[in-house]
Design a protein around this motif. Structure first.
Motif, PDB file in Angstrom:
ATOM      1  N   ILE A  78       0.422  -1.134   0.377  1.00 58.50           N
ATOM      2  CA  ILE A  78       0.041  -0.245  -0.280  1.00 58.50           C
ATOM      3  C   ILE A  78       1.180   1.376   0.103  1.00 58.50           C
ATOM      4  O   ILE A  78       0.570   2.366  -1.045  1.00 58.50           O
ATOM      5  CB  ILE A  78      -1.028  -0.551   1.440  1.00 58.50           C
ATOM      6  CG1 ILE A  78      -2.074  -0.841   1.498  1.00 58.50           C
ATOM      7  CG2 ILE A  78      -1.283   1.263   1.419  1.00 58.50           C
ATOM      8  CD1 ILE A  78      -3.169  -0.918   2.220  1.00 58.50           C
ATOM      9  N   GLY A  79       1.814   1.320   1.077  1.00 62.93           N
ATOM     10  CA  GLY A  79       2.988   2.008   0.884  1.00 62.93           C
ATOM     11  C   GLY A  79       3.386   2.646   0.100  1.00 62.93           C
ATOM     12  O   GLY A  79       4.253   3.825  -0.125  1.00 62.93           O
ATOM     13  N   SER A  98       9.677   2.461  -5.723  1.00 65.50           N
ATOM     14  CA  SER A  98       9.595   2.025  -4.322  1.00 65.50           C
ATOM     15  C   SER A  98       9.284   0.818  -3.742  1.00 65.50           C
ATOM     16  O   SER A  98      10.093   0.456  -2.680  1.00 65.50           O
ATOM     17  CB  SER A  98       8.359   3.636  -4.168  1.00 65.50           C
ATOM     18  OG  SER A  98       7.552   2.963  -2.892  1.00 65.50           O
ATOM     19  N   LEU A  99       8.401   0.249  -4.773  1.00 64.56           N
ATOM     20  CA  LEU A  99       8.380  -0.877  -3.399  1.00 64.56           C
ATOM     21  C   LEU A  99       9.751  -1.667  -3.681  1.00 64.56           C
ATOM     22  O   LEU A  99       9.594  -2.865  -2.746  1.00 64.56           O
ATOM     23  CB  LEU A  99       7.351  -2.278  -4.592  1.00 64.56           C
ATOM     24  CG  LEU A  99       7.356  -3.384  -4.172  1.00 64.56           C
ATOM     25  CD1 LEU A  99       6.293  -3.395  -3.617  1.00 64.56           C
ATOM     26  CD2 LEU A  99       6.427  -4.080  -5.182  1.00 64.56           C
ATOM     27  N   LEU A 100      10.623  -2.004  -4.814  1.00 66.22           N
ATOM     28  CA  LEU A 100      12.044  -2.738  -4.680  1.00 66.22           C
ATOM     29  C   LEU A 100      12.811  -2.682  -3.437  1.00 66.22           C
ATOM     30  O   LEU A 100      13.168  -3.472  -3.270  1.00 66.22           O
ATOM     31  CB  LEU A 100      12.030  -2.719  -6.075  1.00 66.22           C
ATOM     32  CG  LEU A 100      11.797  -2.986  -7.189  1.00 66.22           C
ATOM     33  CD1 LEU A 100      12.342  -3.002  -8.953  1.00 66.22           C
ATOM     34  CD2 LEU A 100      11.581  -5.277  -7.058  1.00 66.22           C
ATOM     35  N   GLY A 118      15.263  -4.410   1.343  1.00 69.87           N
ATOM     36  CA  GLY A 118      15.597  -3.320   2.643  1.00 69.87           C
ATOM     37  C   GLY A 118      14.821  -4.411   3.772  1.00 69.87           C
ATOM     38  O   GLY A 118      15.689  -4.621   4.637  1.00 69.87           O
ATOM     39  N   PHE A 119      14.071  -4.894   3.906  1.00 67.40           N
ATOM     40  CA  PHE A 119      13.278  -5.345   4.143  1.00 67.40           C
ATOM     41  C   PHE A 119      13.932  -7.436   4.347  1.00 67.40           C
ATOM     42  O   PHE A 119      14.950  -8.255   5.537  1.00 67.40           O
ATOM     43  CB  PHE A 119      11.907  -5.882   4.209  1.00 67.40           C
ATOM     44  CG  PHE A 119      12.206  -6.754   5.463  1.00 67.40           C
ATOM     45  CD1 PHE A 119      10.828  -6.254   6.339  1.00 67.40           C
ATOM     46  CD2 PHE A 119      10.897  -8.197   5.342  1.00 67.40           C
ATOM     47  CE1 PHE A 119      10.512  -7.430   7.328  1.00 67.40           C
ATOM     48  CE2 PHE A 119      10.709  -8.950   5.536  1.00 67.40           C
ATOM     49  CZ  PHE A 119       9.960  -9.104   6.867  1.00 67.40           C
ATOM     50  N   ASP A 135       9.296   8.250   0.653  1.00 62.61           N
ATOM     51  CA  ASP A 135      10.636   8.222   0.281  1.00 62.61           C
ATOM     52  C   ASP A 135      11.710   7.258  -0.217  1.00 62.61           C
ATOM     53  O   ASP A 135      11.878   6.114   0.783  1.00 62.61           O
ATOM     54  CB  ASP A 135      11.379   8.864   1.253  1.00 62.61           C
ATOM     55  CG  ASP A 135      12.904   9.385   1.662  1.00 62.61           C
ATOM     56  OD1 ASP A 135      13.580   9.809   0.076  1.00 62.61           O
ATOM     57  OD2 ASP A 135      13.838   9.183   2.510  1.00 62.61           O
ATOM     58  N   LYS A 136      12.219   6.764  -1.132  1.00 61.42           N
ATOM     59  CA  LYS A 136      12.866   5.395  -1.476  1.00 61.42           C
ATOM     60  C   LYS A 136      13.787   4.885  -0.385  1.00 61.42           C
ATOM     61  O   LYS A 136      13.442   3.871  -0.242  1.00 61.42           O
ATOM     62  CB  LYS A 136      13.755   5.786  -2.952  1.00 61.42           C
ATOM     63  CG  LYS A 136      12.192   5.665  -4.248  1.00 61.42           C
ATOM     64  CD  LYS A 136      12.542   5.805  -5.310  1.00 61.42           C
ATOM     65  CE  LYS A 136      11.896   6.002  -6.615  1.00 61.42           C
ATOM     66  NZ  LYS A 136      12.274   6.104  -7.967  1.00 61.42           N
ATOM     67  N   HIS A 137      14.457   6.217  -0.445  1.00 60.67           N
ATOM     68  CA  HIS A 137      16.345   5.783   0.689  1.00 60.67           C
ATOM     69  C   HIS A 137      15.398   5.229   1.497  1.00 60.67           C
ATOM     70  O   HIS A 137      16.415   4.257   2.670  1.00 60.67           O
ATOM     71  CB  HIS A 137      17.149   6.728   0.428  1.00 60.67           C
ATOM     72  CG  HIS A 137      18.079   6.509  -0.999  1.00 60.67           C
ATOM     73  ND1 HIS A 137      18.566   5.856  -1.568  1.00 60.67           N
ATOM     74  CD2 HIS A 137      18.078   7.193  -2.267  1.00 60.67           C
ATOM     75  CE1 HIS A 137      18.651   5.805  -2.711  1.00 60.67           C
ATOM     76  NE2 HIS A 137      18.247   7.228  -3.549  1.00 60.67           N
TER      77      HIS A 137
END
Length: 221
Positions: free
Chosen positions: A91-92, A98-100, A105-106, A152-154
């Motif tokens: 959703i975010g 952005s999703l990648l 990160g996760f 914010d991507k980063h």
């Protein structure tokens, strides 16, 4: 339990089952490790439940690893708190990039603490595990808030990496319940389970995006 079966010739594939039924609570969730001691190397398989259905054991390293891959996928699709977290990630996200960033990160954070926690390189104090479990619950709430704020991507990468560190620790505690540190072919089993977990995650990402109707390739204006 150890079973010895004399054979007149080399066995490469065999199957066995069990009729034991102790009547314990949640016995169908019992985690079984099957070790096949064969000259030249030991293979380790994983099976769940009472083994009423025949379990096939072979000398194939891939077949042994596959049982852990399947187990990793099962743990993902039955973890409803994690599914909720993935939905918040979807959703975010404002687009594919952005999703990648969020997923990467996760995944990195989760992989690090999964190994660290499994090998016991964490505090052994009684407060540690409850603190991690509480942190995981709070992280899901935080992920829901994160889904509503401008992306914010980063920033999303570092925040989801931090959340992944928490979730990886929680998962490592579960992994230690059915995979012993001194097990044969430990790294094969550990990496196979992690691969199954990652595969299940990607299935969730794709399905959640479809169910939520999120156009992840279209940026928010």
């Amino acid at each position: 339990m150890q079973l010895f079966y004399p054979a007149s010739s080399t066995l490469y594939d065999y199957r066995f089952s069990s009729s034991l039924n102790p009547g314990l609570e949640n016995q169908l969730e019992t985690a079984n490790l099957i070790l096949d001691y064969f000259p030249g190397g030991t293979q380790i398989f994983r099976a769940k439940g009472l083994l009423e259905e025949p379990v096939v054991v072979s000398r194939s390293a891939w077949a042994a690893a596959w049982t852990f891959i399947v187990s990793g996928v099962e743990h993902i699709v039955t973890g409803y708190d994690h599914i909720l977290f993935v939905v918040c990630l979807i959703i975010g996200a404002t687009g594919t990039a952005s999703l990648l960033w969020r997923v990467t990160g996760f995944t990195l954070g989760h992989s690090v603490t999964l190994i660290v926690g499994f090998f016991g390189w964490v505090p052994a104090a009684a407060w540690f595990i409850p603190s991690v479990e509480t942190g995981i619950a709070l992280s899901i709430i935080f992920a829901a808030v994160l889904a509503l704020r401008p992306d914010d991507k980063h920033g999303s990468f570092w925040m989801t990496a931090a959340i992944g560190l928490l979730h990886g620790l929680g998962f490592s505690f579960l992994l230690r319940e059915f995979l012993q540190i001194d097990s044969p072919n430990l790294w094969q089993s550990l990496l196979a389970f992690n691969a199954g977990w990652k595969s299940g995650n990607w299935v969730l990402y794709c399905c959640s995006g479809h169910w939520c109707g999120i156009p992840v390739t279209i940026s928010r204006s």
